[in-house]
Design a protein around this motif. Structure first.
Motif, PDB file in Angstrom:
ATOM      1  N   GLN A  30       7.886   2.466  -6.652  1.00  0.00           N
ATOM      2  CA  GLN A  30       6.702   1.737  -6.310  1.00  0.00           C
ATOM      3  C   GLN A  30       5.832   1.471  -7.619  1.00  0.00           C
ATOM      4  O   GLN A  30       4.695   1.923  -7.712  1.00  0.00           O
ATOM      5  CB  GLN A  30       5.940   2.495  -5.204  1.00  0.00           C
ATOM      6  CG  GLN A  30       6.644   3.055  -3.989  1.00  0.00           C
ATOM      7  CD  GLN A  30       6.817   1.704  -3.096  1.00  0.00           C
ATOM      8  OE1 GLN A  30       6.200   0.739  -3.142  1.00  0.00           O
ATOM      9  NE2 GLN A  30       7.979   1.914  -2.399  1.00  0.00           N
ATOM     10  N   ALA A  33       4.422  -1.144  -8.338  1.00  0.00           N
ATOM     11  CA  ALA A  33       3.317  -2.178  -8.036  1.00  0.00           C
ATOM     12  C   ALA A  33       1.835  -1.154  -8.024  1.00  0.00           C
ATOM     13  O   ALA A  33       0.965  -1.664  -8.070  1.00  0.00           O
ATOM     14  CB  ALA A  33       3.556  -3.012  -6.944  1.00  0.00           C
ATOM     15  N   VAL A  42      -1.773  -1.990  -1.814  1.00  0.00           N
ATOM     16  CA  VAL A  42      -0.612  -1.508  -2.496  1.00  0.00           C
ATOM     17  C   VAL A  42      -0.722  -0.003  -3.189  1.00  0.00           C
ATOM     18  O   VAL A  42       0.443   0.543  -3.170  1.00  0.00           O
ATOM     19  CB  VAL A  42       0.003  -2.409  -3.330  1.00  0.00           C
ATOM     20  CG1 VAL A  42       0.457  -3.697  -2.815  1.00  0.00           C
ATOM     21  CG2 VAL A  42      -0.948  -2.604  -4.689  1.00  0.00           C
ATOM     22  N   ASP A  98      -5.539  -3.446  -3.956  1.00  0.00           N
ATOM     23  CA  ASP A  98      -4.729  -4.503  -3.899  1.00  0.00           C
ATOM     24  C   ASP A  98      -4.013  -4.601  -5.151  1.00  0.00           C
ATOM     25  O   ASP A  98      -4.091  -3.912  -6.084  1.00  0.00           O
ATOM     26  CB  ASP A  98      -5.448  -5.809  -3.357  1.00  0.00           C
ATOM     27  CG  ASP A  98      -6.177  -6.037  -4.433  1.00  0.00           C
ATOM     28  OD1 ASP A  98      -6.379  -6.198  -5.708  1.00  0.00           O
ATOM     29  OD2 ASP A  98      -7.313  -7.047  -4.006  1.00  0.00           O
ATOM     30  N   GLU A  99      -2.963  -5.626  -5.179  1.00  0.00           N
ATOM     31  CA  GLU A  99      -2.154  -5.553  -6.275  1.00  0.00           C
ATOM     32  C   GLU A  99      -2.803  -6.013  -7.605  1.00  0.00           C
ATOM     33  O   GLU A  99      -2.424  -5.764  -8.809  1.00  0.00           O
ATOM     34  CB  GLU A  99      -0.835  -6.400  -6.054  1.00  0.00           C
ATOM     35  CG  GLU A  99      -1.274  -8.032  -5.663  1.00  0.00           C
ATOM     36  CD  GLU A  99      -0.130  -9.123  -5.392  1.00  0.00           C
ATOM     37  OE1 GLU A  99      -0.370 -10.003  -5.367  1.00  0.00           O
ATOM     38  OE2 GLU A  99       0.954  -8.331  -5.155  1.00  0.00           O
ATOM     39  N   SER A 100      -3.910  -6.549  -7.679  1.00  0.00           N
ATOM     40  CA  SER A 100      -4.625  -7.030  -8.660  1.00  0.00           C
ATOM     41  C   SER A 100      -5.628  -5.956  -9.184  1.00  0.00           C
ATOM     42  O   SER A 100      -6.101  -6.014 -10.184  1.00  0.00           O
ATOM     43  CB  SER A 100      -5.667  -8.367  -8.397  1.00  0.00           C
ATOM     44  OG  SER A 100      -6.705  -7.969  -7.608  1.00  0.00           O
ATOM     45  N   ALA A 153      -1.427  -1.799 -10.103  1.00  0.00           N
ATOM     46  CA  ALA A 153      -2.681  -1.990  -9.596  1.00  0.00           C
ATOM     47  C   ALA A 153      -3.763  -1.127 -10.024  1.00  0.00           C
ATOM     48  O   ALA A 153      -4.828  -1.487 -10.127  1.00  0.00           O
ATOM     49  CB  ALA A 153      -2.362  -1.933  -7.937  1.00  0.00           C
TER      50      ALA A 153
END
Length: 328
Positions: free
Chosen positions: A295, A297, A250, A259-261, A301
């Motif tokens: 954005q 996210a 992301v 990634d999102e984590s 992240a």
């Protein structure tokens, strides 16, 4: 010791000598004008002076330091959002006010320039990634301590920029900072893993990558993983895009995919990248700018991945982050 002024003595006589009596008169007139809002004509009438004498005394008050005027432009330093910083798990979030004569990218770079001297000292080492936003940094930077500059990633061409812009940025910053400069004379991403390995083995590239081990502060830009959100996007093959989607990418930060984590996504293209390593960024204090409105996210992240200490964003992106994180 000067004698007290007689009631019938003309007030302008006090202005002829810069002693305590004269300064006291200047302070009295300045208080009436600047604090009480009285006009020069009204003050002149109250003190039996002409309007021109009052004007001269007020000017003299500024010259003597009796009056000191400070103008605070609210767009010079952004607003701090402690609640949003706490929700993101970062040290600070600064929301930038854009001036009428500048782009948002320039406004974001202006605020980064305001923050940098606060976290640096003579002899420190500053790492800088290239981005379209950070390319505006030198035009706003003033009062830098003497620090070394390390280029964290090489250039990629983007609309309105050239690959020469990255080296120009690091050398302009080096000229401002007055310390040693470690340029990274290679593109961020090359055609094959073999080419990347060969470049990393050259003396100049190896020196720059090793210099990043000792960074005190790093300045980076957070890109959203979609067309136009990251300059790296266009250099991926269709197969690499497919693998990135499957891995949940992301965000991109200095060539590092997240990634999102906040986890670093590998086995996509890292073997073709020549630039700073994730561990090097995490060891330094990272000032991150995020121009990717729409954005949130990507910002979350980067924060979750410990790639952000101080975040600089627009008001619109701050609202989107607050909504996504349920910050009241």
């Amino acid at each position: 010791m000067p004698q007290d002024r007689r009631p019938d003595e003309p007030a302008e006589a006090a202005a002829q000598h810069p002693d305590r009596r004269a300064l006291a008169l200047m302070a009295e007139l300045a208080g009436e004008h600047y604090l009480d809002g009285r006009s020069k004509v009204e003050i002149a009438r109250r003190h039996r002076l002409s309007r021109f004498q009052v004007a001269r005394l007020l000017d003299q008050a500024r010259d003597e330091g009796v009056v000191r005027i400070t103008i605070v432009n609210p767009s010079d330093s952004g607003a701090d959002h402690a609640d949003l910083a706490a929700a993101l798990g970062v040290s600070s979030v600064t929301v930038v006010a854009q001036r009428s004569d500048e782009t948002m990218r320039s406004a974001l770079a202006r605020q980064v320039a305001h923050l940098l001297p606060l976290g640096l000292h003579d002899g420190a080492r500053l790492g800088v990634s290239w981005s379209r936003t950070l390319s505006h940094l030198p035009e706003h930077l003033e009062g830098m301590p003497k620090v070394d500059i390390v280029q964290l990633v090489g250039p990629l061409s983007a609309p309105g920029s050239s690959t020469a812009d990255s080296s120009t940025l690091v050398h302009r910053l080096g000229a401002r900072a007055g310390g040693q400069v470690w340029p990274l004379p290679t593109p961020l991403i090359v055609d094959s893993a073999a080419v990347a390995a060969a470049l990393r083995g050259t003396d100049e590239v190896r020196a720059a990558l090793e210099a990043a081990d000792e960074m005190d502060v790093a300045v980076v830009s957070i890109g959203a993983w979609h067309p136009g959100g990251s300059t790296l996007w266009g250099r991926f093959s269709e197969e690499e895009h497919r693998r990135a989607r499957e891995a949940g990418v992301v965000a991109e930060c200095s060539g590092i995919l997240l990634d999102e984590s906040g986890g670093v996504v590998e086995s996509v293209m890292e073997d073709r990248v020549v630039g700073v390593y994730p561990a090097q960024l995490r060891r330094s204090r990272v000032v991150a700018v995020a121009p990717a409105v729409g954005q949130p996210a990507a910002v979350i992240a980067a924060a979750r991945g410990s790639f952000v200490d101080d975040l600089v964003i627009s008001a619109e992106l701050a609202d989107q982050l607050a909504e996504m994180l349920d910050v009241r």
